[in-house]
Design a protein around this motif. Structure first.
Motif, PDB file in Angstrom:
ATOM      1  N   ASP A   1       0.848  -1.189   0.000  1.00  0.00           N
ATOM      2  CA  ASP A   1       0.000   0.000   0.000  1.00  0.00           C
ATOM      3  C   ASP A   1       0.890   1.247   0.000  1.00  0.00           C
ATOM      4  O   ASP A   1       2.036   1.225   0.455  1.00  0.00           O
ATOM      5  N   TRP A   2       0.339   2.326  -0.523  1.00  0.00           N
ATOM      6  CA  TRP A   2       1.061   3.594  -0.485  1.00  0.00           C
ATOM      7  C   TRP A   2       1.193   4.041   0.960  1.00  0.00           C
ATOM      8  O   TRP A   2       0.252   3.973   1.729  1.00  0.00           O
ATOM      9  N   GLU A   3       2.384   4.518   1.316  1.00  0.00           N
ATOM     10  CA  GLU A   3       2.636   5.027   2.659  1.00  0.00           C
ATOM     11  C   GLU A   3       3.175   6.451   2.552  1.00  0.00           C
ATOM     12  O   GLU A   3       4.175   6.706   1.870  1.00  0.00           O
ATOM     13  N   VAL A   4       2.494   7.385   3.220  1.00  0.00           N
ATOM     14  CA  VAL A   4       2.952   8.776   3.201  1.00  0.00           C
ATOM     15  C   VAL A   4       4.218   8.860   4.052  1.00  0.00           C
ATOM     16  O   VAL A   4       4.217   8.502   5.227  1.00  0.00           O
ATOM     17  N   VAL A   5       5.299   9.310   3.442  1.00  0.00           N
ATOM     18  CA  VAL A   5       6.582   9.400   4.136  1.00  0.00           C
ATOM     19  C   VAL A   5       6.978  10.841   4.438  1.00  0.00           C
ATOM     20  O   VAL A   5       7.910  11.081   5.204  1.00  0.00           O
ATOM     21  N   ASN A   6       6.243  11.757   3.855  1.00  0.00           N
ATOM     22  CA  ASN A   6       6.631  13.144   4.017  1.00  0.00           C
ATOM     23  C   ASN A   6       5.423  14.025   3.698  1.00  0.00           C
ATOM     24  O   ASN A   6       4.806  13.878   2.653  1.00  0.00           O
ATOM     25  N   GLU A   7       5.094  14.937   4.593  1.00  0.00           N
ATOM     26  CA  GLU A   7       4.024  15.905   4.344  1.00  0.00           C
ATOM     27  C   GLU A   7       4.299  17.133   5.192  1.00  0.00           C
ATOM     28  O   GLU A   7       4.379  17.046   6.416  1.00  0.00           O
ATOM     29  N   TYR A   8       4.470  18.257   4.523  1.00  0.00           N
ATOM     30  CA  TYR A   8       4.770  19.479   5.274  1.00  0.00           C
ATOM     31  C   TYR A   8       4.461  20.714   4.429  1.00  0.00           C
ATOM     32  O   TYR A   8       4.345  20.640   3.216  1.00  0.00           O
ATOM     33  N   SER A   9       4.364  21.843   5.117  1.00  0.00           N
ATOM     34  CA  SER A   9       4.193  23.144   4.475  1.00  0.00           C
ATOM     35  C   SER A   9       5.327  24.054   4.910  1.00  0.00           C
ATOM     36  O   SER A   9       5.779  23.989   6.056  1.00  0.00           O
ATOM     37  N   THR A  10       5.766  24.883   3.999  1.00  0.00           N
ATOM     38  CA  THR A  10       6.812  25.857   4.267  1.00  0.00           C
ATOM     39  C   THR A  10       6.263  27.230   3.874  1.00  0.00           C
ATOM     40  O   THR A  10       5.605  27.365   2.845  1.00  0.00           O
ATOM     41  N   TYR A  11       6.557  28.213   4.681  1.00  0.00           N
ATOM     42  CA  TYR A  11       6.054  29.567   4.454  1.00  0.00           C
ATOM     43  C   TYR A  11       7.212  30.498   4.148  1.00  0.00           C
ATOM     44  O   TYR A  11       8.333  30.270   4.598  1.00  0.00           O
ATOM     45  N   GLY A  12       6.929  31.555   3.396  1.00  0.00           N
ATOM     46  CA  GLY A  12       7.982  32.506   3.082  1.00  0.00           C
ATOM     47  C   GLY A  12       7.445  33.784   2.476  1.00  0.00           C
ATOM     48  O   GLY A  12       6.239  34.007   2.397  1.00  0.00           O
ATOM     49  N   LEU A  13       8.398  34.614   2.047  1.00  0.00           N
ATOM     50  CA  LEU A  13       8.115  35.880   1.370  1.00  0.00           C
ATOM     51  C   LEU A  13       8.737  35.812  -0.013  1.00  0.00           C
ATOM     52  O   LEU A  13       9.788  35.189  -0.193  1.00  0.00           O
ATOM     53  N   TRP A  14       8.122  36.475  -0.976  1.00  0.00           N
ATOM     54  CA  TRP A  14       8.630  36.411  -2.344  1.00  0.00           C
ATOM     55  C   TRP A  14       8.531  37.746  -3.045  1.00  0.00           C
ATOM     56  O   TRP A  14       7.766  38.623  -2.659  1.00  0.00           O
ATOM     57  N   TYR A  15       9.346  37.898  -4.089  1.00  0.00           N
ATOM     58  CA  TYR A  15       9.241  39.027  -5.009  1.00  0.00           C
ATOM     59  C   TYR A  15       9.933  38.648  -6.315  1.00  0.00           C
ATOM     60  O   TYR A  15      10.608  37.609  -6.392  1.00  0.00           O
ATOM     61  N   LEU A  16       9.747  39.455  -7.333  1.00  0.00           N
ATOM     62  CA  LEU A  16      10.374  39.232  -8.633  1.00  0.00           C
ATOM     63  C   LEU A  16      11.370  40.337  -8.910  1.00  0.00           C
ATOM     64  O   LEU A  16      11.175  41.479  -8.488  1.00  0.00           O
ATOM     65  N   GLU A  17      12.426  39.992  -9.635  1.00  0.00           N
ATOM     66  CA  GLU A  17      13.379  41.011 -10.062  1.00  0.00           C
ATOM     67  C   GLU A  17      13.853  40.705 -11.470  1.00  0.00           C
ATOM     68  O   GLU A  17      13.918  39.546 -11.874  1.00  0.00           O
ATOM     69  N   LYS A  18      14.135  41.754 -12.206  1.00  0.00           N
ATOM     70  CA  LYS A  18      14.667  41.611 -13.560  1.00  0.00           C
ATOM     71  C   LYS A  18      16.174  41.445 -13.448  1.00  0.00           C
ATOM     72  O   LYS A  18      16.826  42.167 -12.707  1.00  0.00           O
ATOM     73  N   VAL A  19      16.726  40.465 -14.172  1.00  0.00           N
ATOM     74  CA  VAL A  19      18.169  40.261 -14.185  1.00  0.00           C
ATOM     75  C   VAL A  19      18.771  41.344 -15.066  1.00  0.00           C
ATOM     76  O   VAL A  19      18.423  41.459 -16.240  1.00  0.00           O
TER      77      VAL A  19
END
Length: 173
Positions: free
Chosen positions: A105-123
């Protein structure tokens, strides 16, 4: 005769000043027009960034499945520059059961949430856009080039070769 020469010298100096002034005005107009080009490029850059922001807002997901593992990942990019990454991974084993190949049977080995801040920039000096994310607990923003982005597909290097699809989906395991 001495007075005529001085008068001629004064006239020549006035003509020279007029010539220098005209050259300086022409040069400054040339620099101003170059500056205007930069402003329009900055405006174009701002438009590109704004278009990317508009397309990126919302939920994105990917599923990477094979015979023995499943990985589901989603990102939610909010307009207040917060991001949530959700990951769920399941595995199963393959073996012989009563002489036949079977799977556990399938076994969940990993489940999590990560939070953060983001933005975009032009190279700088390119048409490339970089997604910068500061994950909770980190003191720095990591940058990932956006390979492709439209209303349905997001492709950036986050360690998976699969693109993300636009939409709010949950894992089926």
């Amino acid at each position: 005769m001495l007075e005529i020469d001085i008068t001629q010298i004064i006239r020549n100096m006035k003509a020279f000043r007029l010539l220098v002034t005209s050259l300086l005005v022409a040069l400054s107009m040339g620099f101003t027009s170059c500056g205007d080009d930069n402003i329009s490029n900055d405006s174009t850059n701002d438009n590109t960034i704004n278009e990317y922001y508009t397309m990126l807002y919302g939920s994105w997901y990917r599923e990477v499945n094979n015979e023995l593992s499943k990985t589901f990942m989603s990102y939610k990019f909010s307009t207040n520059k917060q991001v949530i990454r959700y990951t769920k991974t399941a595995e199963r084993t393959k073996g012989f059961i009563n002489g036949n190949i079977g799977y556990s049977d399938w076994e969940v080995v990993n489940e999590y949430s990560t939070y953060g801040l983001w933005y975009l920039e032009k190279v700088e000096g390119t048409d490339l856009i970089r997604l910068k994310i500061q994950w909770d607990g980190n003191d720095f923003y990591s940058g990932k080039l956006i390979n492709y982005l439209d209303g349905n597909i997001l492709s950036f290097d986050d360690g998976f070769s699969n693109d993300l699809n636009k939409g709010d989906k949950s894992p089926n395991f």
